[in-house]
Write a protein that holds these residues in place. Structure first.
Motif, PDB file in Angstrom:
ATOM      1  N   ARG A 120       4.580  17.701  22.327  1.00  9.77           N
ATOM      2  CA  ARG A 120       3.423  17.970  23.196  1.00  9.77           C
ATOM      3  C   ARG A 120       2.809  19.315  22.847  1.00  9.77           C
ATOM      4  NH1 ARG A 120       3.860  14.630  28.136  1.00  9.77           N
ATOM      5  NH2 ARG A 120       5.895  13.614  28.094  1.00  9.77           N
ATOM      6  N   GLU A 169      -1.037  19.998  21.401  1.00  4.50           N
ATOM      7  CA  GLU A 169      -1.922  20.939  22.092  1.00  4.50           C
ATOM      8  C   GLU A 169      -2.337  22.088  21.181  1.00  4.50           C
ATOM      9  OE1 GLU A 169       0.415  19.941  26.257  1.00  4.50           O
ATOM     10  OE2 GLU A 169       0.487  21.982  25.445  1.00  4.50           O
ATOM     11  N   ALA A 201       7.190  11.707  19.360  1.00  4.13           N
ATOM     12  CA  ALA A 201       7.044  11.305  20.769  1.00  4.13           C
ATOM     13  C   ALA A 201       7.635   9.923  21.011  1.00  4.13           C
ATOM     14  CB  ALA A 201       5.574  11.302  21.155  1.00  4.13           C
ATOM     15  N   GLN A 255      -4.761  16.538  27.582  1.00  8.61           N
ATOM     16  CA  GLN A 255      -3.640  16.062  28.419  1.00  8.61           C
ATOM     17  C   GLN A 255      -3.688  14.542  28.566  1.00  8.61           C
ATOM     18  OE1 GLN A 255      -0.986  17.767  29.139  1.00  8.61           O
ATOM     19  NE2 GLN A 255      -2.067  19.402  28.055  1.00  8.61           N
ATOM     20  N   VAL A 263      -2.253  13.205  25.416  1.00  9.27           N
ATOM     21  CA  VAL A 263      -0.802  13.470  25.351  1.00  9.27           C
ATOM     22  C   VAL A 263      -0.060  12.487  26.265  1.00  9.27           C
ATOM     23  CG1 VAL A 263       0.973  15.129  26.044  1.00  9.27           C
ATOM     24  CG2 VAL A 263      -0.950  15.882  24.628  1.00  9.27           C
ATOM     25  N   ASP A 264      -0.567  12.308  27.459  1.00  9.60           N
ATOM     26  CA  ASP A 264       0.061  11.353  28.386  1.00  9.60           C
ATOM     27  C   ASP A 264      -0.030   9.932  27.846  1.00  9.60           C
ATOM     28  OD1 ASP A 264       0.825  13.284  30.188  1.00  9.60           O
ATOM     29  OD2 ASP A 264      -0.974  13.097  31.424  1.00  9.60           O
TER      30      ASP A 264
END
Lengths: 192, 192
Positions: free
Chosen positions: B70, B74, B120, B178, B181-182
DNA sequence: ACCTGAACACCGTTCAAGT
DNA sequence: ACCTGAACACCGTTCAAGT
């Protein structure tokens, strides 16, 4: 006889389908319509505005659907990709028109997606960003897909990457859509 | 004295910073370097390749960082946006070069993002699509942000949308990151 | 109101010929 | 090896003048 906006957009779309964006020039279009280049500037302020009208024509049949927000997002993404793929350089043209703020159709579609995001529970201050995120994906993915398709069609026969794994554009497209849908679901603001 | 690739890319970057993409033409660049237009074609096959070199220069200082996937995603997104915003029309130029497959730097960055997606838990067949999805977002968002910024700087003073709510580009950018990422986290394939 | 003709100020790219 | 000069085939846009 008189030249109407409709005729111009018709001819521009035909030119696009047959020869692609590189040949969609104001001069070429005027030649095709048997008018002087200047004539086009009576009906359109500039080339960007004309391309915006072509974009709106390409996107003309896309509509919102009733139901769950996830279904709505998926349906809009699929319709948009299909519309872009059905015209030569469709994704490139619509991308440019969207970036230039010249497509009313894209503004409407963005509204629907932002609406769906709100239905998903995203707060109103971020719904448009969520909608734009979806649009950037569909435009980017499809532009890439289309340029490879057109290269192949031109008899390139490039080595098909790592074959098998990265295959089936429709499935890969769907994967990205699901990623975004899950992301939107996760960004829902907690109920107050 | 001799003209080197470096000098050409230097001059092109300066031209870009001072006048934007519209003025970054092969002829204008040649004039600035006091050579004939044809000279540039000894060093670069065509304009696209030269723009690719400028893109790589713009992205030169971006690097992968160690740590959680993550954090990596970012960090890459933030660095990319910063790099694009620090050159006039930076997002537009890099977008075009990426679409044309002319930026090695973008290929490398895509590799890092795909790598992070694998970390991930995304399966290898979809990791590149996940990475591309992130890149389409950063490029699209930043191109939009930059065109508004440059319009404003040109003294446009357009009504600031619905003010307040949609404010602070950095926060809106972070929201989209975000979301992605989610989305990636949710697309991790179930352990076998 | 709608269009022509002609101009203005450019483009990207190629290539024989020069050094 | 590296570059010039000149050409080829185009661009988008404007605008007086015509009908």
């Amino acid at each position: 006889m008189q030249l109407h906006k409709r005729d111009v957009v018709d001819a521009a779309t035909t030119l696009l389908d047959n020869y692609g964006m590189a040949d969609l020039s104001m001069r070429r279009l005027a030649r095709e319509l048997a008018v002087s280049p200047g004539a086009l500037y009576w009906h359109f302020a500039n080339k960007q505005q004309l391309l915006g009208a072509v974009a709106d024509r390409i996107l003309g049949s896309i509509h919102d659907v009733p139901g769950d927000w996830r279904v709505r997002v998926e349906a809009i993404c699929d319709q948009l990709r299909d519309a872009l793929l059905s015209h030569t350089d469709g994704a490139e043209l619509v991308s440019a028109s969207f970036a230039a703020g010249q497509s009313e159709a894209m503004t409407q579609i963005l509204g629907w997606l932002a609406d769906a995001a709100i239905a998903a529970g995203v707060d109103t201050g971020h719904a448009v960003t969520a909608g734009r995120t979806v649009l950037y994906y569909v435009l980017g993915f499809t532009a890439d897909e289309q340029s490879r398709l057109q290269w192949d069609a031109a008899g390139a026969d490039l080595p098909d990457e790592q074959s098998v794994l990265g295959a089936d554009p429709s499935r890969r497209f769907g994967f990205g859509v699901q990623l975004l849908v899950d992301g939107i679901a996760a960004r829902r603001s907690l109920p107050v």
